[in-house]
Structure formats: structure tokens, C-alpha cells
Design a protein around this motif. Structure first.
Motif, mmCIF file in Angstrom:
data_model
loop_
_atom_site.group_PDB
_atom_site.id
_atom_site.type_symbol
_atom_site.label_atom_id
_atom_site.label_comp_id
_atom_site.label_asym_id
_atom_site.label_seq_id
_atom_site.Cartn_x
_atom_site.Cartn_y
_atom_site.Cartn_z
ATOM 1 N N GLU A 125 0.825 -1.201 0.000
ATOM 2 C CA GLU A 125 0.000 0.000 0.000
ATOM 3 C C GLU A 125 0.862 1.255 0.000
ATOM 4 O O GLU A 125 0.529 2.262 -0.637
ATOM 5 N N LEU A 126 1.999 1.193 0.683
ATOM 6 C CA LEU A 126 2.897 2.345 0.721
ATOM 7 C C LEU A 126 3.485 2.626 -0.659
ATOM 8 O O LEU A 126 3.610 3.785 -1.073
ATOM 9 N N ARG A 127 3.832 1.575 -1.396
ATOM 10 C CA ARG A 127 4.352 1.776 -2.755
ATOM 11 C C ARG A 127 3.280 2.385 -3.664
ATOM 12 O O ARG A 127 3.580 3.237 -4.508
ATOM 13 N N ARG A 128 2.042 1.938 -3.498
ATOM 14 C CA ARG A 128 0.969 2.513 -4.311
ATOM 15 C C ARG A 128 0.761 3.986 -3.976
ATOM 16 O O ARG A 128 0.603 4.831 -4.875
ATOM 17 N N LEU A 129 0.764 4.315 -2.686
ATOM 18 C CA LEU A 129 0.613 5.711 -2.288
ATOM 19 C C LEU A 129 1.773 6.563 -2.798
ATOM 20 O O LEU A 129 1.582 7.729 -3.173
ATOM 21 N N ALA A 130 2.973 5.992 -2.804
ATOM 22 C CA ALA A 130 4.127 6.741 -3.306
ATOM 23 C C ALA A 130 3.955 7.086 -4.776
ATOM 24 O O ALA A 130 4.246 8.211 -5.211
ATOM 25 N N ALA A 178 11.176 5.337 -5.138
ATOM 26 C CA ALA A 178 12.118 4.255 -4.856
ATOM 27 C C ALA A 178 12.193 4.002 -3.364
ATOM 28 O O ALA A 178 11.922 4.887 -2.543
ATOM 29 N N ASP A 179 12.572 2.776 -3.039
ATOM 30 C CA ASP A 179 12.901 2.375 -1.676
ATOM 31 C C ASP A 179 14.408 2.194 -1.620
ATOM 32 O O ASP A 179 14.974 1.386 -2.362
ATOM 33 N N ARG A 180 15.054 2.955 -0.764
ATOM 34 C CA ARG A 180 16.515 2.930 -0.735
ATOM 35 C C ARG A 180 17.055 1.545 -0.399
ATOM 36 O O ARG A 180 18.146 1.171 -0.844
ATOM 37 N N GLU A 181 16.291 0.782 0.362
ATOM 38 C CA GLU A 181 16.761 -0.557 0.720
ATOM 39 C C GLU A 181 16.833 -1.473 -0.499
ATOM 40 O O GLU A 181 17.604 -2.430 -0.504
ATOM 41 N N ASP A 182 16.039 -1.192 -1.538
ATOM 42 C CA ASP A 182 16.102 -2.018 -2.745
ATOM 43 C C ASP A 182 17.408 -1.819 -3.504
ATOM 44 O O ASP A 182 17.751 -2.646 -4.365
ATOM 45 N N ALA A 183 18.110 -0.722 -3.231
ATOM 46 C CA ALA A 183 19.351 -0.422 -3.953
ATOM 47 C C ALA A 183 20.581 -0.646 -3.092
ATOM 48 O O ALA A 183 21.655 -0.118 -3.391
ATOM 49 N N THR A 184 20.448 -1.430 -2.018
ATOM 50 C CA THR A 184 21.602 -1.650 -1.138
ATOM 51 C C THR A 184 22.727 -2.400 -1.838
ATOM 52 O O THR A 184 23.885 -2.319 -1.416
ATOM 53 N N ALA A 185 22.411 -3.130 -2.913
ATOM 54 C CA ALA A 185 23.461 -3.878 -3.616
ATOM 55 C C ALA A 185 24.497 -2.947 -4.232
ATOM 56 O O ALA A 185 25.641 -3.357 -4.473
ATOM 57 N N TYR A 186 24.115 -1.697 -4.497
ATOM 58 C CA TYR A 186 25.064 -0.754 -5.084
ATOM 59 C C TYR A 186 25.982 -0.134 -4.033
ATOM 60 O O TYR A 186 26.930 0.568 -4.389
ATOM 61 N N GLY A 187 25.694 -0.366 -2.766
ATOM 62 C CA GLY A 187 26.547 0.168 -1.710
ATOM 63 C C GLY A 187 26.569 1.688 -1.710
ATOM 64 O O GLY A 187 25.567 2.350 -2.015
#
Length: 635
Positions: free
Chosen positions: A435-440, A567-576
Motif C-alpha cells: 500500500e505504501l508503494r501505491r501511495l508513493a 524508490a525504496d533505498r533498501e532495494d538499492a543496497t546492492a550498489y553500496g
């Protein structure tokens, strides 16, 4: 850069040899007291005033005057002294500070560099005030804006600092100030003040062929005419406004004993739009200032109560006696009284701001108005872009019902990031991740639609990247109205295509501008501002696409290419840490209310609320249809 302090705010001092400038509307007595680590002044030998101006490291002015310069050498201050208080007091019988303009104090280094300044607003019946406090903390000196006034005058101020025989010392200070009161400076006279009809204007001698500085030249507004004999050359820009802006509307007279009724547009500016913009920012500053004053007063009351309780418990002989109980009760009663007084002042200011908000909000133009404002029902595509756009509202905990529009200047100087992750929100703010992604994404669509609506037809183009196709529902209003540059890009190929075209656009414009040929762009080049809406980053982005996105975020705003990323910053943690500069370059917004915005002025944590379309409202579709219709006519 000078730090403009508000009451209770502190600032580190980079120098120890200082000059404190004091400016007031009427003559004031300036004094200095030295305090220990608890703020107590041990005795009269720690007070510098006109009768005894010199202390180690400080020297007080020797007379009462509207302006003072106080030299302070913090290295020469005694080791026992941890605090240096700058005091201001009106001469005996001179009235109160509330009857004149607020005093102003500034702290500068010995080299003349201004370090901090403070305007002592909010004074009323007080006739003495602690303006500033220089205090030592872990070997370093800082300055704190105090602004604590005393209606009981200098005697009450000195007594509050724990000074024995405060009344006698205050009487001595006033007596010394009365002997050395600076006489008023007579206004300078000039033989050109009174002039007969036909004489030269004031400030210009009859034989002077040139006008005084700042006066409009003889050829203002038209091309200069040369008669071949030479003459003065006027360098005034033909389109520069030389007249002051029109005055704001006048407020209707208030009832006796009541504050003035607010008026929409009660600020300076050349147009109503600019006046409303300045008025909204004035409301923001007023709310920040009055809240800072309230918090400072509460902190002062807490500190005072703790100090008095410590004093009551310091003597073991009276620690468990009735005298100690009475002292504790008196300390708590005084604390309650001070907090109640501060809250009363805050409530009074909040009521005035709420009344102003009730008047200003209905008068806002579409770019500044919320989606629930009736102005959107009469929406017409503008002919010029506005100076700012509303991205939401901000508020403070002390004034939960008062919301200030968050206006951001156009064109956008940085990209926007709608944080769709729950990790960055306050604890317990939101639980449902889907729901948070939809609201975003709904928030991003509302912002994109507003930016389209406030620009002229064809002056703003929106591109959408939705690699996974997960935002079809949220994007439906934009797609159905046909206001996008093309269908939302999906998949890695679509991401690469959109990013490649926008990156090439930035390169072309930058080369044209740097080469001094901004008109030499290729035929068919779209001059409109571009907005790239990216959903669910970094899904569908390879390393090349990530690099291009960072390039657009850094270089795009200067050439009219803007980024709106969900975006969710945690989804991009692989980029460090590779993406840390990207996140820092974007203005972070949230799809739900969250207290993540901190202003650098006083450091308040403001709660941000996004500007969303009311549920069930058709205003968004109506506005987008008119935008699409205007774009069709302009093509």
C-alpha cells in the motif's frame, strides 16, 4: 556566513577575540556578567557596568546609548568563569522594550567577520533582558541567543543570576548610567533643506548638472539622444523597474484591544502571486520563531527548576526538613507558571497565524493551492509559469492543526524522491509495504500533474519509466488524458531508450550553452522542460542506466531536465555507497505524513504531508483534460 539565531539557538565561535555590536531604538545600558558553570554570578566584582566597566577580558560601555560596541577577549576571561552574559537595560523611568523596535545584537570576530546575530523579538513589558550568553563547553566557546526579559528590571535580572544585593547593584548601575547618558545627536542641517520654488532638488546643488546617486537619469526609459556636443550618459536599463513595488492591501481596522485582522497578500512584491509567496514564507518563519521561543522558554523553566531543586537539596541539614519541601514546591510552582506563560504566548501567536491561514489559503493561485481548493474547478491553462509550486504542507507538533504550504521555487533546482520504503519513516507510521508503494506512486502522479497544470501548454513534457509495469493503476489518469510524451517505458530496453534520449538532450544543451550558441540546436528540438518519472528504481536498471540516471540528477536541472523518482533505498543496497550522492542530491518526500524535514534556520523537525487529491474527487481528471486540450490547440 552570519548565523541568524533565534531564541534558544546556539552557534560555535571560531574566534576568541570578539566585538559585540548592540543596536536599539532608544538609549540602553549595556552590561556584562561573568558566571560559573551553573550560571551563578558570585559577586559584584563579576559585573561590568558603566560605573565599573572593566573586567578581565571584557569592558562594558561607559554610558547609555542607542548603539554600543563591546570588545571581548575570551582567552583573558578568568578560568572560573564559564559564562559571559550580555545584558541590556533601559535607563530608570525609560519605559519598556515593547514600546520600541526590537533590539539587535551581532557577534563579530576581531577581523570584522560577522559570526552570529540575534534580534530580540517578543519583548513587551520587560525593561531588562539577557541578550546573549557566551559559554564554555569542553574547552570551546559558543554563543547562545537568550532573549530572556524581566519586567522587574535590572534588579530582577541580577537576582535571577544569583547575585547578592541585586537591588543595590542595579541602583548603582542606573545611577552611573544617568550621569553618563549620551546626549541626543542633533539632526544635520543643510542650506538646501528649505528651498524656494524652482530651486534644485534636495541633495543637489544648483550648479550641479548631474542628479544625485540613485535618481533616474534624464533618459530613463528611452534611448539616449546625442546632440554632438557631448553630455551625460545614462546607463539605466530601459526595462529595469525604478519605482518601488505597489503596497500590499491595507487591513481593515481592528476592534479595540484586538489584533489586526489578516489580509491575503499582506507582503511585499510586484504581483499578488509574489506577495502571497512571500506571505506564506513569512508565516513559516513566524511559526518557526514562535515555536523556538516556546521551546526555549520551557527549557529555561526546566533548567531553573533543576537548579532550584539542587539548591534545596544541597544542604544535608535541610534536605528532609519542611524547608526543603517548601523550596521544592515553590520551584515546581514557578516552573508551572513559566511554562503556562510561554504556552499562553504560543497560543496567542498560533491563533493569529491560524486566522491568517484561513484568509490566505482561499486566495492562493492554483500553483500554490491544495487539490481541495475551489480554484482548481475554475482552472485554465496559464500563459506563464508560476514562481513556485506547492508540494505539500508542513507543520510542527506544538501546532498540529496549523499547516503551512510547502512552496518550492520553479524551475526545480534539484530532483524529487518519493520514498516508498517503510524503513525511513517514523516508527509505526505505516505497515503495509504494498500500500505504501501505491501511495508513493499516487503522490508522484499528483506532483507530475500539478507541474503539467501550472506550466503553459507545451512548456512541460513528462516521460515515465515503469520497468515492471507495476504502476499502471496510478498512471491511468496521465495515460488516459494523453499528456505523456509517450507510453510508459517498460523493461530494460524501454529504460535504456528513455535515458539515452534525455542524456543526449542534456549533452546537446550543455554544448550549445558552453559554446555560446544556445540557438544552434537541431531542428525540431523540443524547448520544453522535461520531467522523468521513474517508478520502482532500481528495477530494470543496469550499471549503464544507473550511471545515466545519476548524470541526469546532477546535470539535468540546469538545462531543464528534472527527475521525479519513486524508490525504496533498501532495494538499492546492492550498489553500496555508489548511490549515496544520488540520494543526497534529491529532495526526499514521503507519501504519508512524516517528520523528516529539518530547516537549517532553527533546526525544527517539520512534519511533511504530501499534496494528494481527495479520495473520490474528479478534479485531477478535469485538470488533465484541459491540459491535453490546450496542448492539442497549441500544436
Amino acid at each position: 556566513m552570519t548565523a541568524e539565531l533565534t531564541r534558544g539557538q546556539n552557534h560555535p565561535l571560531s574566534q576568541v577575540r570578539l566585538v559585540i555590536r548592540i543596536s536599539a531604538a532608544t538609549p540602553v545600558v549595556a552590561g556584562i556578567t561573568l558566571g560559573d558553570d551553573q550560571g551563578h554570578v558570585p559577586g559584584p566584582e563579576w559585573v561590568a557596568h558603566p560605573g565599573a566597566p572593566a573586567l578581565p577580558g571584557v569592558e562594558a560601555p561607559r554610558q547609555a546609548a542607542p548603539e554600543h560596541r563591546v570588545a571581548v577577549d575570551l582567552d583573558a576571561v578568568p578560568e572560573r568563569a564559564h559564562r559571559v552574559h550580555v545584558l541590556l537595560a533601559l535607563p530608570a523611568g525609560a519605559g519598556r522594550f515593547g514600546g520600541s523596535a526590537a533590539p539587535f545584537v551581532a557577534v563579530a570576530g576581531a577581523d570584522g567577520t560577522d559570526l552570529a546575530s540575534f534580534t530580540l523579538t517578543g519583548l513587551d513589558a520587560e525593561s531588562a533582558v539577557v541578550a546573549l550568553e557566551l559559554y564554555r563547553r569542553q574547552g570551546a566557546w559558543k554563543v547562545r541567543a537568550v532573549g530572556q526579559g524581566y519586567a522587574g528590571g535590572l534588579a530582577e535580572l541580577l537576582a535571577d543570576q544569583g547575585l547578592p544585593q541585586a537591588r543595590q547593584i542595579a541602583a548603582t548601575v542606573h545611577e552611573a548610567a544617568a550621569r553618563t547618558l549620551a546626549p541626543p545627536v542633533p539632526a544635520p542641517t543643510s542650506p538646501y533643506d528649505a528651498q524656494p520654488p524652482g530651486a534644485a532638488p534636495t541633495g543637489q546643488r544648483p550648479s550641479d548638472p548631474y542628479p544625485p546617486a540613485g535618481a533616474p537619469g534624464p533618459y530613463a526609459g528611452q534611448a539616449p539622444v546625442y546632440d554632438g556636443q557631448g553630455g551625460p550618459v545614462d546607463y539605466t536599463h530601459p526595462r529595469r523597474r525604478t519605482t518601488p513595488p505597489p503596497p500590499p492591501p491595507t487591513a481593515p481596522p481592528a476592534a479595540p484591544g484586538q489584533p489586526a485582522r489578516p489580509v491575503a497578500g499582506d507582503a511585499t512584491g510586484w504581483s499578488m502571486e509574489e506577495r502571497l509567496y512571500n506571505q506564506v514564507w513569512g508565516m513559516f518563519e513566524d511559526l518557526a520563531r514562535t515555536t523556538a521561543a516556546y521551546r526555549s522558554a520551557v527549557d529555561f523553566a526546566d533548567t531553573r527548576m533543576e537548579r532550584e531543586l539542587d539548591q534545596a537539596l544541597a544542604d544535608p541539614r535541610t534536605r528532609i526538613s519542611g524547608q526543603a519541601d517548601r523550596a521544592r514546591e515553590a520551584a515546581r510552582a514557578k516552573h508551572t507558571q513559566l511554562v503556562d506563560q510561554a504556552r499562553e504566548a504560543l497560543d496567542r501567536d498560533l491563533a493569529q497565524l491560524a486566522a491568517e491561514s484561513d484568509v490566505v489559503e482561499p486566495a492562493l493561485p492554483a500553483a500554490y493551492a491544495g487539490w481541495d481548493n475551489p480554484v482548481w474547478h475554475a482552472y485554465r491553462v496559464p500563459e506563464e509559469p508560476p514562481m513556485a509550486v506547492r508540494l505539500g504542507d508542513v507543520r510542527l507538533p506544538e501546532s498540529d492543526r496549523l499547516r503551512i504550504p510547502m512552496l518550492v521555487r520553479l524551475p526545480l533546482e534539484r530532483g524529487l524522491w518519493i520514498d516508498s520504503g517503510a524503513g525511513g519513516l517514523s516508527e509505526g507510521t505505516f505497515a503495509d509495504a504494498h500500500e505504501l508503494r501505491r501511495l508513493a506512486m499516487d503522490t508522484a502522479v499528483a506532483h507530475a500533474a500539478r507541474l503539467l497544470a501550472v506550466h503553459p501548454a507545451g512548456a512541460f513534457t513528462v516521460h515515465v519509466v515503469d520497468a515492471a509495469g507495476a504502476a499502471a493503476g496510478s498512471l491511468a489518469p496521465l495515460v488516459a488524458a494523453g499528456v505523456l510524451a509517450g507510453p510508459p517505458a517498460v523493461g530494460a530496453a524501454g529504460v535504456a531508450d528513455v535515458l539515452g534520449r534525455l542524456t543526449q538532450r542534456v549533452d546537446l544543451v550543455q554544448m550549445a550553452v558552453r559554446g555560446g550558441a544556445p540557438d544552434a540546436l537541431p531542428p525540431g528540438f523540443d524547448p520544453a522542460h522535461q520531467l522523468l518519472v521513474v517508478n520502482d528504481f532500481p528495477h530494470g536498471f543496469d550499471d549503464r542506466a544507473v550511471t545515466q540516471l545519476r548524470y541526469l540528477a546532477d546535470e539535468g536541472p540546469s538545462v531543464g531536465v528534472h527527475l521525479l523518482m519513486v524508490a525504496d533505498r533498501e532495494d538499492a543496497t546492492a550498489y553500496g555507497p555508489l548511490l549515496d550522492p544520488l540520494w543526497r542530491s534529491l529532495l526526499r518526500l514521503t507519501p504519508v505524513a512524516d517528520d523528516h524535514l529539518a530547516d537549517p534556520w532553527v533546526g525544527h523537525a517539520w512534519t511533511y504531508e504530501p499534496a494528494l487529491v481527495p479520495p473520490g474527487s474528479g478534479v485531477l481528471q478535469q485538470v488533465l483534460e484541459r491540459v491535453a486540450e490546450a496542448r492539442t490547440k497549441s500544436e
